[in-house]
Design a protein around this motif. Structure first.
Motif, PDB file in Angstrom:
ATOM      1  N   GLY A 161     -28.500 -16.822 -17.212  1.00  0.00           N
ATOM      2  CA  GLY A 161     -28.810 -17.650 -17.486  1.00  0.00           C
ATOM      3  C   GLY A 161     -27.620 -18.672 -17.901  1.00  0.00           C
ATOM      4  O   GLY A 161     -26.121 -18.277 -17.557  1.00  0.00           O
ATOM      5  N   ILE A 162     -28.351 -20.402 -17.269  1.00  0.00           N
ATOM      6  CA  ILE A 162     -26.943 -21.842 -16.861  1.00  0.00           C
ATOM      7  C   ILE A 162     -27.388 -22.236 -17.979  1.00  0.00           C
ATOM      8  O   ILE A 162     -28.379 -22.905 -18.321  1.00  0.00           O
ATOM      9  N   ARG A 163     -26.467 -22.361 -18.454  1.00  0.00           N
ATOM     10  CA  ARG A 163     -26.111 -22.395 -20.440  1.00  0.00           C
ATOM     11  C   ARG A 163     -26.166 -23.733 -20.523  1.00  0.00           C
ATOM     12  O   ARG A 163     -25.293 -24.869 -19.968  1.00  0.00           O
ATOM     13  N   MET A 164     -26.985 -24.790 -21.132  1.00  0.00           N
ATOM     14  CA  MET A 164     -26.773 -26.909 -21.583  1.00  0.00           C
ATOM     15  C   MET A 164     -26.741 -26.394 -22.826  1.00  0.00           C
ATOM     16  O   MET A 164     -27.266 -26.128 -23.764  1.00  0.00           O
ATOM     17  N   ALA A 165     -26.888 -27.989 -23.817  1.00  0.00           N
ATOM     18  CA  ALA A 165     -26.645 -27.746 -24.487  1.00  0.00           C
ATOM     19  C   ALA A 165     -28.210 -27.917 -24.798  1.00  0.00           C
ATOM     20  O   ALA A 165     -29.007 -28.736 -24.564  1.00  0.00           O
ATOM     21  N   PRO A 166     -28.360 -28.318 -26.312  1.00  0.00           N
ATOM     22  CA  PRO A 166     -29.731 -27.912 -27.551  1.00  0.00           C
ATOM     23  C   PRO A 166     -30.307 -29.418 -26.820  1.00  0.00           C
ATOM     24  O   PRO A 166     -32.020 -29.936 -26.629  1.00  0.00           O
ATOM     25  N   ALA A 167     -29.589 -30.232 -26.866  1.00  0.00           N
ATOM     26  CA  ALA A 167     -30.292 -31.914 -26.888  1.00  0.00           C
ATOM     27  C   ALA A 167     -30.719 -31.844 -25.500  1.00  0.00           C
ATOM     28  O   ALA A 167     -31.419 -32.867 -24.664  1.00  0.00           O
ATOM     29  N   ASP A 168     -29.601 -31.061 -24.204  1.00  0.00           N
ATOM     30  CA  ASP A 168     -30.149 -31.545 -22.882  1.00  0.00           C
ATOM     31  C   ASP A 168     -31.328 -30.541 -23.043  1.00  0.00           C
ATOM     32  O   ASP A 168     -32.544 -30.601 -22.027  1.00  0.00           O
ATOM     33  N   GLY A 169     -31.275 -29.084 -23.681  1.00  0.00           N
ATOM     34  CA  GLY A 169     -32.712 -28.306 -23.217  1.00  0.00           C
ATOM     35  C   GLY A 169     -33.980 -29.147 -23.684  1.00  0.00           C
ATOM     36  O   GLY A 169     -34.505 -28.909 -22.655  1.00  0.00           O
ATOM     37  N   ASP A 170     -33.710 -30.137 -25.282  1.00  0.00           N
ATOM     38  CA  ASP A 170     -35.250 -30.923 -25.539  1.00  0.00           C
ATOM     39  C   ASP A 170     -35.185 -31.942 -24.242  1.00  0.00           C
ATOM     40  O   ASP A 170     -36.333 -32.007 -24.025  1.00  0.00           O
ATOM     41  N   ALA A 171     -34.895 -32.026 -23.484  1.00  0.00           N
ATOM     42  CA  ALA A 171     -35.045 -32.944 -22.212  1.00  0.00           C
ATOM     43  C   ALA A 171     -35.527 -32.337 -21.238  1.00  0.00           C
ATOM     44  O   ALA A 171     -36.270 -33.206 -20.535  1.00  0.00           O
ATOM     45  N   MET A 172     -34.999 -31.316 -20.467  1.00  0.00           N
ATOM     46  CA  MET A 172     -35.906 -30.201 -19.000  1.00  0.00           C
ATOM     47  C   MET A 172     -36.514 -30.139 -19.835  1.00  0.00           C
ATOM     48  O   MET A 172     -37.521 -29.759 -18.648  1.00  0.00           O
ATOM     49  N   TRP A 173     -36.829 -29.298 -20.771  1.00  0.00           N
ATOM     50  CA  TRP A 173     -38.464 -28.644 -20.928  1.00  0.00           C
ATOM     51  C   TRP A 173     -39.610 -29.340 -20.663  1.00  0.00           C
ATOM     52  O   TRP A 173     -40.750 -28.771 -20.166  1.00  0.00           O
ATOM     53  N   PRO A 174     -39.858 -30.600 -21.393  1.00  0.00           N
ATOM     54  CA  PRO A 174     -40.614 -31.388 -20.517  1.00  0.00           C
ATOM     55  C   PRO A 174     -40.697 -31.724 -18.948  1.00  0.00           C
ATOM     56  O   PRO A 174     -41.986 -31.759 -18.472  1.00  0.00           O
ATOM     57  N   PHE A 175     -39.419 -31.765 -18.127  1.00  0.00           N
ATOM     58  CA  PHE A 175     -39.576 -32.072 -17.266  1.00  0.00           C
ATOM     59  C   PHE A 175     -39.415 -30.849 -16.414  1.00  0.00           C
ATOM     60  O   PHE A 175     -39.993 -31.353 -15.421  1.00  0.00           O
ATOM     61  N   ALA A 176     -39.097 -29.565 -16.917  1.00  0.00           N
ATOM     62  CA  ALA A 176     -39.050 -28.675 -15.779  1.00  0.00           C
ATOM     63  C   ALA A 176     -40.622 -27.773 -15.413  1.00  0.00           C
ATOM     64  O   ALA A 176     -40.448 -27.008 -16.488  1.00  0.00           O
ATOM     65  N   THR A 177     -40.991 -28.637 -15.698  1.00  0.00           N
ATOM     66  CA  THR A 177     -42.485 -27.672 -16.145  1.00  0.00           C
ATOM     67  C   THR A 177     -42.403 -26.674 -14.452  1.00  0.00           C
ATOM     68  O   THR A 177     -41.715 -26.901 -13.058  1.00  0.00           O
ATOM     69  N   ILE A 178     -43.997 -25.837 -14.060  1.00  0.00           N
ATOM     70  CA  ILE A 178     -43.751 -24.912 -13.543  1.00  0.00           C
ATOM     71  C   ILE A 178     -44.481 -25.207 -12.353  1.00  0.00           C
ATOM     72  O   ILE A 178     -44.727 -26.202 -11.981  1.00  0.00           O
ATOM     73  N   GLY A 179     -43.699 -25.408 -11.402  1.00  0.00           N
ATOM     74  CA  GLY A 179     -43.320 -26.124  -9.488  1.00  0.00           C
ATOM     75  C   GLY A 179     -42.287 -27.030  -9.885  1.00  0.00           C
ATOM     76  O   GLY A 179     -42.579 -27.339  -8.419  1.00  0.00           O
ATOM     77  N   THR A 180     -42.198 -27.486 -11.000  1.00  0.00           N
ATOM     78  CA  THR A 180     -40.575 -28.352 -10.576  1.00  0.00           C
ATOM     79  C   THR A 180     -40.400 -27.835  -9.559  1.00  0.00           C
ATOM     80  O   THR A 180     -39.749 -27.189  -9.210  1.00  0.00           O
ATOM     81  N   LYS A 181     -39.553 -28.768  -8.410  1.00  0.00           N
ATOM     82  CA  LYS A 181     -38.161 -28.555  -7.796  1.00  0.00           C
ATOM     83  C   LYS A 181     -37.254 -28.666  -8.142  1.00  0.00           C
ATOM     84  O   LYS A 181     -36.412 -29.617  -8.490  1.00  0.00           O
ATOM     85  N   VAL A 182     -36.659 -27.275  -7.926  1.00  0.00           N
ATOM     86  CA  VAL A 182     -34.496 -26.987  -8.451  1.00  0.00           C
ATOM     87  C   VAL A 182     -34.036 -26.687  -6.829  1.00  0.00           C
ATOM     88  O   VAL A 182     -34.281 -25.801  -6.084  1.00  0.00           O
ATOM     89  N   VAL A 183     -33.192 -28.186  -6.955  1.00  0.00           N
ATOM     90  CA  VAL A 183     -32.399 -27.901  -5.861  1.00  0.00           C
ATOM     91  C   VAL A 183     -30.513 -28.118  -5.866  1.00  0.00           C
ATOM     92  O   VAL A 183     -30.192 -27.982  -6.826  1.00  0.00           O
ATOM     93  N   VAL A 184     -30.420 -26.336  -4.930  1.00  0.00           N
ATOM     94  CA  VAL A 184     -28.837 -26.276  -5.648  1.00  0.00           C
ATOM     95  C   VAL A 184     -27.967 -26.586  -4.390  1.00  0.00           C
ATOM     96  O   VAL A 184     -28.485 -26.086  -3.678  1.00  0.00           O
ATOM     97  N   VAL A 185     -26.658 -26.809  -4.802  1.00  0.00           N
ATOM     98  CA  VAL A 185     -26.100 -27.639  -4.104  1.00  0.00           C
ATOM     99  C   VAL A 185     -24.908 -26.962  -4.556  1.00  0.00           C
ATOM    100  O   VAL A 185     -24.315 -26.481  -5.400  1.00  0.00           O
ATOM    101  N   PRO A 186     -24.045 -26.398  -3.507  1.00  0.00           N
ATOM    102  CA  PRO A 186     -22.464 -25.598  -3.792  1.00  0.00           C
ATOM    103  C   PRO A 186     -21.367 -26.392  -4.775  1.00  0.00           C
ATOM    104  O   PRO A 186     -21.949 -27.861  -5.129  1.00  0.00           O
TER     105      PRO A 186
END
Length: 186
Positions: A161-186
């Protein structure tokens, strides 16, 4: 009204409309992409140097080089930071996160599942869960603790679990739907 007076009024009216149109364009060009974005409360976690202290405010941390283009979530494990980027590749929101004990290797992933509200593997009530990877049997994703806590995970437990603040979760939820690209960098 004389012909010259009405011509002058028409000219002044046209000039006024042009000025208003120009000012409207300037205002729209400088407005944030999402005026309804929540501003949230100040996070109680340490914020990486150069990052904004309020969740969801513009961040001073630039998008990492090599993080791709277009609409995506960018997660920097090293800087403990996430950016939400629009289809033009512009970061519209950036915020600090607390990584889990299991981190995905650098690469491109896709959101595979989501949950609105569950209990995390650490027993904490979480919401806005956005899962994008499985590493050695551990599911990795973003989530917000309902109580707002972003404490360091127990180093003796394998959690994703990568934790974020609740307000950031509110923004992430409608943005990162199924199939949305997630790029992980070092």
């Amino acid at each position: 009204m004389s012909r010259s007076s009405s011509g002058m009024v028409a000219g002044l009216t046209a000039a006024a409309v042009a000025v208003v149109a120009f000012l409207a364009y300037q205002a729209s060009a400088n407005a944030p992409d999402d005026l309804a974005a929540p501003t949230g409360t100040v996070s109680t976690t340490k914020t990486p140097p150069g990052a904004s202290k309020k969740p969801g405010t513009p961040t001073a941390l630039p998008l990492p080089l090599g993080s791709g283009g277009g609409m995506r979530v960018v997660y920097s494990v090293g800087s403990k930071h996430v950016w939400l980027t629009n289809s033009s590749g512009k970061a519209t929101r950036g915020f600090a996160v607390m990584p889990s004990t299991v981190n995905p290797p650098a690469g491109t992933y896709r959101v595979g599942s989501r949950s609105g509200s569950i209990t995390g593997s650490d027993g904490v009530a979480i919401e806005h869960v956005v899962r994008f990877a499985t590493i050695d049997g551990v599911t990795v994703g973003f989530s917000a603790a309902v109580n707002g806590a972003m404490s360091s995970p127990d180093p003796n437990r394998k959690t994703g679990g990568i934790r974020m603040a609740p307000a950031d979760g509110d923004a992430m939820w409608p943005f990162a739907t199924i199939g949305t690209k997630v790029v992980v960098v070092p």
